[in-house]
Design a protein around this motif. Structure first.
Motif, PDB file in Angstrom:
ATOM      1  N   LEU A   1      21.330  -9.848  10.533  1.00 29.00           N
ATOM      2  CA  LEU A   1      21.114  -9.338   9.181  1.00 29.00           C
ATOM      3  C   LEU A   1      19.735  -9.717   8.638  1.00 29.00           C
ATOM      4  O   LEU A   1      19.169  -9.001   7.805  1.00 29.00           O
TER       5      LEU A   1
ATOM      6  N   ILE B   1      16.766  -7.114   8.782  1.00 30.61           N
ATOM      7  CA  ILE B   1      16.593  -6.023   7.810  1.00 30.61           C
ATOM      8  C   ILE B   1      15.332  -6.256   6.986  1.00 30.61           C
ATOM      9  O   ILE B   1      14.469  -5.376   6.866  1.00 30.61           O
TER      10      ILE B   1
ATOM     11  N   PHE C   1      21.023  -0.190   8.849  1.00 33.52           N
ATOM     12  CA  PHE C   1      21.790  -1.080   9.722  1.00 33.52           C
ATOM     13  C   PHE C   1      22.781  -0.253  10.521  1.00 33.52           C
ATOM     14  O   PHE C   1      23.544   0.538   9.960  1.00 33.52           O
TER      15      PHE C   1
ATOM     16  N   ALA D   1      25.111  -5.831   4.752  1.00 32.77           N
ATOM     17  CA  ALA D   1      23.821  -5.180   4.992  1.00 32.77           C
ATOM     18  C   ALA D   1      23.342  -4.454   3.735  1.00 32.77           C
ATOM     19  O   ALA D   1      22.138  -4.431   3.438  1.00 32.77           O
TER      20      ALA D   1
ATOM     21  N   ALA E   1      19.745  -2.672   3.052  1.00 33.59           N
ATOM     22  CA  ALA E   1      19.854  -1.521   3.953  1.00 33.59           C
ATOM     23  C   ALA E   1      19.969  -0.237   3.141  1.00 33.59           C
ATOM     24  O   ALA E   1      20.714  -0.174   2.157  1.00 33.59           O
TER      25      ALA E   1
END
Length: 331
Positions: A177, A180, A193, A206, A211
């Motif tokens: 994560l 990102i 994601f 996410a 995201a």
């Protein structure tokens, strides 16, 4: 937020099952469904090994891809079914021939799977369409991804990137994560994601981390046959997950000004408290901490937050147990 539910190969080569997936997903709030367009002769060979030896039905991985093929007419039916259900039809190509088929179908964009990120032959073919690309970064290092991004920039193609960990199912320590934000900073393009965790909370996490695109595999039941079932979210979980994702997006788009709490004035008068005395007290009593209690609502006595000012002051008049303590009570 653009939400893609990937059917992938969960249809097992059945047109009817593929249509059932589309119709079920249309009720969940996703924006698009994604397939994978495999043309065995164009992308594979008898020498390709199985990623997971899951099938006694297919002697080779090539045979499996062959079984997963749809005719062009069947692809047309699937695309039309998506459009009838207000879903965008997306299919990842794995060969130049598949790109030709998808162009005939009239797709809006291309999704590039993790294994094709450095396939510059395929990327060149797709670039000629001038359509946007969503790129899964799963198996690529930053150095490899840099090469691909340089290529796409040279081709002047609009693109976005998905953080993706190519393991099935992905365990929490491998979600990545943190990547990102790293992708956002490095490439300054929309970042999303691609999830293989089979856990709805991963896409929700996410979303909170920025995201802008989400992709996840779906299946009717994790016990179904196929290589991706264990890394898929069951369709009966999708609607609630999408609802949560959209709520988080709405929250992110409506930041709270913590310097302004005027909207809570009415509630503060209900929940906050006034000072009271917890026993009968005579006139001229010197107030101590042990004499005080706080009671709802605010505004009927001195605010409870001011209790330190009150300690040591003299009562002007006697008070009964649980009476509010007011300015008029003090000498």
């Amino acid at each position: 937020m653009f939400i893609i539910a990937e059917i992938g190969q969960a249809h097992e080569g059945s047109l009817g099952l593929a249509i059932s997936y589309i119709e079920a997903l249309a009720k969940t709030g996703v924006d698009a469904v994604k397939f994978q367009m495999h043309i065995a002769e164009a992308e594979s060979s008898q020498q390709e090994p199985f990623r997971i030896k899951f099938s006694k039905q297919d002697a080779t991985r090539f045979d499996y891809w062959k079984r997963m093929e749809f005719t062009f007419e069947q692809w047309q039916i699937l695309k039309e079914c998506c459009e009838t259900n207000n879903l965008e039809f997306i299919a990842s190509p794995f060969s130049n021939l598949a790109v030709d088929q998808l162009e005939k179908l009239g797709v809006k964009r291309y999704k590039i799977g993790s294994g094709e990120v450095n396939n510059f032959l395929l990327l060149k073919k797709i670039s000629a369409t001038r359509k946007p690309i969503i790129l899964s970064s799963g198996m690529s290092s930053f150095a490899e991804l840099d090469e691909t991004i340089d290529f796409l920039k040279k081709e002047k193609i609009e693109f976005s990137i998905l953080q993706c960990t190519t393991s099935y199912p992905t365990t929490p320590e491998n979600y990545g994560l943190n990547v990102i934000s790293e992708l956002k900073e490095r490439y300054q393009v929309p970042i999303g994601f691609s999830d293989h965790s089979a856990n709805p909370s991963t896409c929700i996490a996410a979303t909170t981390l920025g995201a802008e695109i989400l992709e996840f595999h779906v299946v009717f039941d994790k016990n179904m046959f196929g290589p991706d079932s264990s890394s898929s979210i069951e369709i009966n979980q999708v609607a609630k997950m999408v609802q949560n994702i959209k709520a988080i997006e709405k929250a992110k788009n409506h930041p709270i000004d913590k310097n302004d709490n005027t909207q809570f004035n009415d509630l503060k008068s209900i929940f906050e408290k006034s000072l009271a005395v917890n026993k009968d007290l005579p006139k001229n009593h010197i107030l101590q901490f042990e004499d005080l209690e706080s009671k709802k609502p605010k505004g009927f006595g001195i605010n409870a937050s001011r209790f330190e000012e009150i300690i040591g002051q003299k009562l002007k008049k006697p008070l009964k147990k649980w009476d509010f303590l007011t300015e008029e009570s003090l000498d």
